[in-house]
Structure formats: structure tokens, C-alpha cells
Write a protein that holds these residues in place. Sequence first.
Motif, PDB file in Angstrom:
ATOM      1  N   PHE A  91     -17.859  12.122  15.902  1.00 49.96           N
ATOM      2  CA  PHE A  91     -17.343  13.363  16.296  1.00 49.96           C
ATOM      3  C   PHE A  91     -18.131  14.099  17.322  1.00 49.96           C
ATOM      4  O   PHE A  91     -19.533  14.047  17.315  1.00 49.96           O
ATOM      5  N   GLU A  92     -17.785  14.567  18.508  1.00 50.07           N
ATOM      6  CA  GLU A  92     -18.377  15.511  19.382  1.00 50.07           C
ATOM      7  C   GLU A  92     -17.729  16.576  19.759  1.00 50.07           C
ATOM      8  O   GLU A  92     -16.377  16.566  19.826  1.00 50.07           O
ATOM      9  N   SER A  93     -18.522  17.708  20.029  1.00 51.04           N
ATOM     10  CA  SER A  93     -17.861  19.088  20.660  1.00 51.04           C
ATOM     11  C   SER A  93     -18.549  19.198  22.044  1.00 51.04           C
ATOM     12  O   SER A  93     -19.859  19.220  21.890  1.00 51.04           O
ATOM     13  N   ASN A 105     -21.923  13.960  16.243  1.00 57.08           N
ATOM     14  CA  ASN A 105     -22.207  13.681  14.824  1.00 57.08           C
ATOM     15  C   ASN A 105     -21.869  12.347  14.665  1.00 57.08           C
ATOM     16  O   ASN A 105     -20.635  11.429  15.437  1.00 57.08           O
ATOM     17  N   ASP A 106     -22.663  11.254  13.970  1.00 55.71           N
ATOM     18  CA  ASP A 106     -22.461   9.805  13.649  1.00 55.71           C
ATOM     19  C   ASP A 106     -22.125   9.668  12.305  1.00 55.71           C
ATOM     20  O   ASP A 106     -23.351  10.051  11.684  1.00 55.71           O
ATOM     21  N   PHE A 107     -21.283   9.112  11.723  1.00 58.91           N
ATOM     22  CA  PHE A 107     -20.949   8.993  10.346  1.00 58.91           C
ATOM     23  C   PHE A 107     -21.797   7.664   9.946  1.00 58.91           C
ATOM     24  O   PHE A 107     -21.090   6.530  10.219  1.00 58.91           O
ATOM     25  N   ASP A 108     -22.802   7.523   9.028  1.00 59.32           N
ATOM     26  CA  ASP A 108     -23.530   6.512   8.670  1.00 59.32           C
ATOM     27  C   ASP A 108     -23.019   6.148   7.085  1.00 59.32           C
ATOM     28  O   ASP A 108     -23.660   6.646   6.153  1.00 59.32           O
ATOM     29  N   TRP A 109     -21.620   5.628   6.967  1.00 57.28           N
ATOM     30  CA  TRP A 109     -21.188   5.516   5.720  1.00 57.28           C
ATOM     31  C   TRP A 109     -22.002   4.449   4.710  1.00 57.28           C
ATOM     32  O   TRP A 109     -22.217   4.597   3.612  1.00 57.28           O
ATOM     33  N   GLU A 110     -22.556   3.489   5.184  1.00 60.39           N
ATOM     34  CA  GLU A 110     -23.273   2.758   4.529  1.00 60.39           C
ATOM     35  C   GLU A 110     -24.691   3.059   4.011  1.00 60.39           C
ATOM     36  O   GLU A 110     -24.779   2.841   2.824  1.00 60.39           O
ATOM     37  N   ASN A 111     -25.180   3.967   4.631  1.00 69.11           N
ATOM     38  CA  ASN A 111     -26.380   4.859   4.133  1.00 69.11           C
ATOM     39  C   ASN A 111     -26.023   6.164   3.776  1.00 69.11           C
ATOM     40  O   ASN A 111     -27.089   6.827   3.273  1.00 69.11           O
ATOM     41  N   LEU A 114     -25.045  11.607   7.445  1.00 70.65           N
ATOM     42  CA  LEU A 114     -24.451  12.328   8.747  1.00 70.65           C
ATOM     43  C   LEU A 114     -25.600  12.657   9.630  1.00 70.65           C
ATOM     44  O   LEU A 114     -26.428  13.553   9.254  1.00 70.65           O
ATOM     45  N   ASN A 115     -25.594  11.852  10.629  1.00 73.40           N
ATOM     46  CA  ASN A 115     -26.594  12.167  11.720  1.00 73.40           C
ATOM     47  C   ASN A 115     -26.020  13.070  12.907  1.00 73.40           C
ATOM     48  O   ASN A 115     -24.896  12.760  13.265  1.00 73.40           O
ATOM     49  N   MET A 116     -26.588  14.263  12.885  1.00 74.56           N
ATOM     50  CA  MET A 116     -26.038  15.462  13.563  1.00 74.56           C
ATOM     51  C   MET A 116     -27.307  15.695  14.979  1.00 74.56           C
ATOM     52  O   MET A 116     -28.390  15.777  14.550  1.00 74.56           O
ATOM     53  N   GLN A 117     -26.779  15.730  15.896  1.00 73.54           N
ATOM     54  CA  GLN A 117     -27.509  16.153  17.265  1.00 73.54           C
ATOM     55  C   GLN A 117     -26.860  17.755  17.520  1.00 73.54           C
ATOM     56  O   GLN A 117     -25.764  17.862  17.936  1.00 73.54           O
TER      57      GLN A 117
END
Length: 230
Positions: A91-93, A105-111, A114-117
Motif C-alpha cells: 500500500f502507498e499514499s 506499507n509492505d505486508f509480510d504475512w509470513e512473518n 507490517l513494514n511501514m515507511q
Amino acid sequence: MTLLWMKRTVILLCIMTINVAIAAPKKVTLEYELERDGQLFANVTEHFTQDGQEYKIESVTQGIGIYALLGKRELKSNGIVTKQGLKPLHFESLQSNSAKRTLLNDFDWENHLLNMQVKGRQQEEALQEGTQDLLSIMYQFMFKPPTQPVFAIPLTIGKKLSMTDFAVTTKTQGLKTKAGSFNVVTLTERNTDEPKIIYLAKGHHHLPVKVVMYDDGAKFEQNLIKLTIE
């Protein structure tokens, strides 16, 4: 061909027709007018597409008149479609060319992260099953219409992840827009003094035809003016 076999064939065809009718569309374009405290503020255009198990949503808000000086706001969400609905991966804004206002936002479902910048800085939040982003939540109801009077959903707005509660109207109500008249159910955000209200068109895949929200004390109304479904 026996009469019983013919009846079974007809029933099967009816079931198949119903399933096709209620299946979520592969392409949707929604066009809105956005008002700020009753005055026309911007135009919003959104595109939803599904290709196989992958989905992509793009939303562009363009100011009108003097508000055009604020530039464009772009929201983007992409991910996969599962039995539970949309599962975002990114996701990006974006606000014009301002790097300071860019949210990724990058969704790391395996781990389960939620990685947010946010403003160029990296931060992490624990990722819960069913988490939606600010854009995907608007289209999640095409796949999972609200059935409970109250529900909670983990939601990221780009810079913060939190559990958001909604109350659902028990009866449909009529709503007229420039795109036509719709029977809608409403989702009203709970536990806040300025709740977001989402109006979903029950007979049109529960797509959002109106959204009411608040920002810094100002009231924004986003009303549908054109709907295209493929």
C-alpha cells in the motif's frame, strides 16, 4: 432425455447463473465528487482490477479551483484475492511530489509484520490476520459483505495500524446520487467523536457510493457520480 434429468439440468443452470450474478466484478471504475464543508473540493477517480488471483486498486484525488494547487493525492493497493477476500501485499499514499508525505506499507504475512515507511523512516507493527489498508477496505465488502451488526477490523492508514470498530445498519435505506439511486447499508466507525461513515450499495456488489469523513475539524463528503462495472 428424462423429465427428471431436464429438471436437474435447469436447476444446475439456475445455480450457475446466480453464482455468476453475485460474483465480484473483475473491473470497476468509480468516479466521485468530493465536498469540503459543503463546497466542491476535488474529483476522485478509482479503479479496481482483478487478474487471476491478483488485484490492484488505484485512487487519484485532484483538487478543483484553488484546491488544485494542493496537487494530486494518489493511493495504491495491490495484493491477492483469497476466500476471505482481499489480502494486501503493498500500500502507498503519495501527495504530489512530497517525499515527506509519502507513506509505504509492505505486508509480510509470513512473518506477521507490517513494514511501514513514514517520512522516510522505517517502523514495524505486528500484522494480524485480516488486516486491510485504507484503500482495500473499501473493496473488501465486494467479497465479504458485512453480516454482523458490529465488527472490528485491523486497518492501516499508512502511518498507523489499529483495530477499527464499525456498526452496521440493520436495514437498507435509499440513497440518491448523480450516478443513480441505490439501496445502501451503512458502516459507521465507532469509538470516535468524528466517525467515518461508508455507504455500500447492496445491489451493486456492496461498492461504496458515499463516504463521509472528517479531517482537522472539516467535514468531507465523497459522493458517487459515475459507476462502471465490467
